[in-house]
Design a protein around this motif. Sequence first.
Motif, PDB file in Angstrom:
ATOM      1  N   PRO A 260     -18.032   6.261  48.268  1.00 30.45           N
ATOM      2  CA  PRO A 260     -18.602   5.043  47.680  1.00 30.45           C
ATOM      3  C   PRO A 260     -18.705   3.870  48.658  1.00 30.45           C
ATOM      4  O   PRO A 260     -19.410   2.910  48.388  1.00 30.45           O
ATOM      5  CB  PRO A 260     -17.604   4.704  46.554  1.00 30.45           C
ATOM      6  N   GLY A 261     -17.992   3.939  49.768  1.00 32.44           N
ATOM      7  CA  GLY A 261     -18.030   2.841  50.748  1.00 32.44           C
ATOM      8  C   GLY A 261     -16.660   2.226  50.942  1.00 32.44           C
ATOM      9  O   GLY A 261     -15.789   2.299  50.068  1.00 32.44           O
ATOM     10  N   THR A 262     -16.476   1.658  52.107  1.00 27.40           N
ATOM     11  CA  THR A 262     -15.202   0.998  52.415  1.00 27.40           C
ATOM     12  C   THR A 262     -15.482  -0.306  53.162  1.00 27.40           C
ATOM     13  O   THR A 262     -16.386  -0.353  54.004  1.00 27.40           O
ATOM     14  CB  THR A 262     -14.278   1.919  53.249  1.00 27.40           C
ATOM     15  N   PRO A 263     -14.734  -1.371  52.856  1.00 25.75           N
ATOM     16  CA  PRO A 263     -14.984  -2.644  53.541  1.00 25.75           C
ATOM     17  C   PRO A 263     -14.653  -2.595  55.029  1.00 25.75           C
ATOM     18  O   PRO A 263     -15.258  -3.305  55.824  1.00 25.75           O
ATOM     19  CB  PRO A 263     -14.042  -3.629  52.838  1.00 25.75           C
ATOM     20  N   ALA A 264     -13.693  -1.754  55.380  1.00 26.57           N
ATOM     21  CA  ALA A 264     -13.285  -1.694  56.788  1.00 26.57           C
ATOM     22  C   ALA A 264     -12.650  -0.340  57.063  1.00 26.57           C
ATOM     23  O   ALA A 264     -12.129   0.312  56.155  1.00 26.57           O
ATOM     24  CB  ALA A 264     -12.294  -2.809  57.110  1.00 26.57           C
ATOM     25  N   ALA A 265     -12.711   0.059  58.321  1.00 32.98           N
ATOM     26  CA  ALA A 265     -12.044   1.297  58.736  1.00 32.98           C
ATOM     27  C   ALA A 265     -11.215   1.001  59.972  1.00 32.98           C
ATOM     28  O   ALA A 265     -11.688   0.344  60.910  1.00 32.98           O
ATOM     29  CB  ALA A 265     -13.073   2.379  59.042  1.00 32.98           C
TER      30      ALA A 265
END
Lengths: 436, 167
Positions: A260-265
């Motif tokens: 679904p997506g991630t704000p940061a990795a």
Amino acid sequence: MDEIYHALPNWGQDVLVTLGLLTPLLVVGLIVLRGFHVGPLLLGLLRRQVWISAVFTALIAVSVALGTGLIAQERGLRQGTARAADKFDLVIAAPGSEITAMLAAVYLQPSDLPLLDGATYAEIAAHPRVSLVAPLGFGDSWRDAPVVGTTAGFVNHLSEGLAAGRPFTAEDEAIAGARVALEIGDSFAPAHGVGDAAEHGAHGDFAYRVVGKMPMTGSPWDRALMVPIESVWSVHGLANGHGPDWDGDIGPPFSPAHFPGTPAALVRAESLGATYSLQAEFSTAQTMAFFPGSVLARLHALMGDIRQVMSVLAVITQVLVTAGVLAGLMMLTRLLARRLALLRALGAPRRFVFALTWSYAATLILTGAAIGLLLGIAASLAIAAAITARTDIVVAATLGWPEIHLVAGFVSLTGLLALLPAYLTMTRPVITDLRG
Amino acid sequence: MIRYLILPALLLIAGPVHAGEDHGHAHDSGGDTHLATLGDIRLVHAWTRATDRDAALIFMEIEHMGAEAATLTGGATDIADGVTLVAFQSRDGAAGYVALPDLTIAPGTEMVLRPEGVALLLTGLDAPLVEDKSFGMEVEFARGHAEVIVQIEAANATRHSHAGHAH
């Protein structure tokens, strides 16, 4: 000369600078006191004026303590914030503000960040030079603790081994930061959002069970709850990052189509050079890659200018306080004028009165500065504890060479200023003063 | 001091240094002192800060438009004893630059050498670096080297004074 200085170890350079700063005072002291033994009279003067001397000394001590304490605090805060970012080698996020992304990823400050998509995340994860990549999903909380969705690999990287318990292996398991008021076996229900606006019960009856506890890291993560990223996506009604053929084991690999997506990795590479190569590769129109340590260093460079201003202001404040003390000293010597005139009448040379008055002022300055340094340590510790309590960033503020240099410069400068009241005392008319 | 002026002047007059050599050396940059090339690699806006110390960091933008990865290994210049590839690192509250053996630049990427990042460290400088002057240096890659003109900016500069200009 310059080569010799730079060849010295750091502590040697600092000692040399301190001695250099103290040299004017030492030279003046040797010249002023040459040939005289003012000790007994100086002690008598201090004893007779014990309360006034104590007040003057206390004023100097407090001004020195405030100046050194504040500067030590600035350094402690700088080192504490840098230490808190140590584990975040490289952060990759969607293009935007590096500072906003850093505040969110490293210091867990609530922020609205655009998301990295599944294809981009998969590209990062598949890079041959990446040794660890972990999504960081924010937005939920429990009381004042942020709930962060991530992987067990990230928790292991951040903690370097749990203090107690085991890593999470199911969507409803959590790891608690060292300062979270939850122990292994406790359960909690995540609220949607953070702070006063958090929606309690927004995720229904879903609850996590704490299965592990982190050791202290000295960062805001000590007050965080780390949960599987799959659960963060699931409780928000999103795909959990895995496709239909998922074997049920949480964590990577994730399916790009169901991510679904991630704000940061967070990304770790096999070496420092590889990390910089990755930063260049993922600094694109779709991704922003940055080193939190570098962003902080640039911010600290700005603060470096502020620190210089603070140092100058601290010295000015201390000098002003000392000038006030010396003005008081001049009034005091007027009160002592008859006794000093008597000394002169008994045959003491003018220069002896000069030396006595200067050594009295120098004693107050040196004693005040020494007590001020000790008070500065106490002030630093107290302020550091307050900052740590408010920010969760461990600030270890102790006095160092910069503060010692500051005090050495102050002592020398005010020691020279003390020549003025000594001179005025020396030039007073003896006959008039004897008549009283 | 004279050396600082002579080398850039020679480079300007001579145009493409080592032009005509097929491999391993800088190619013509069209007289643009802010640009040097080595095959598909473009080196733009090399700069440093004015200093009277015996060490200085060199920064630049390296654009790699080729199909195979390039490896930056270091450099050389007449005005310093040594040139080392370094990278900024922050550990346990202390920050500084550590030496890198080399740096891989992937095809199609731009590696920016900048403060608090990767840089080339000059050590054993012969003389102070004076603002608004420039000097020449070789930037070495595994495949060869490129000659760049390094612009000396102010002691507190954070970027090349022409940063953002296209070349």
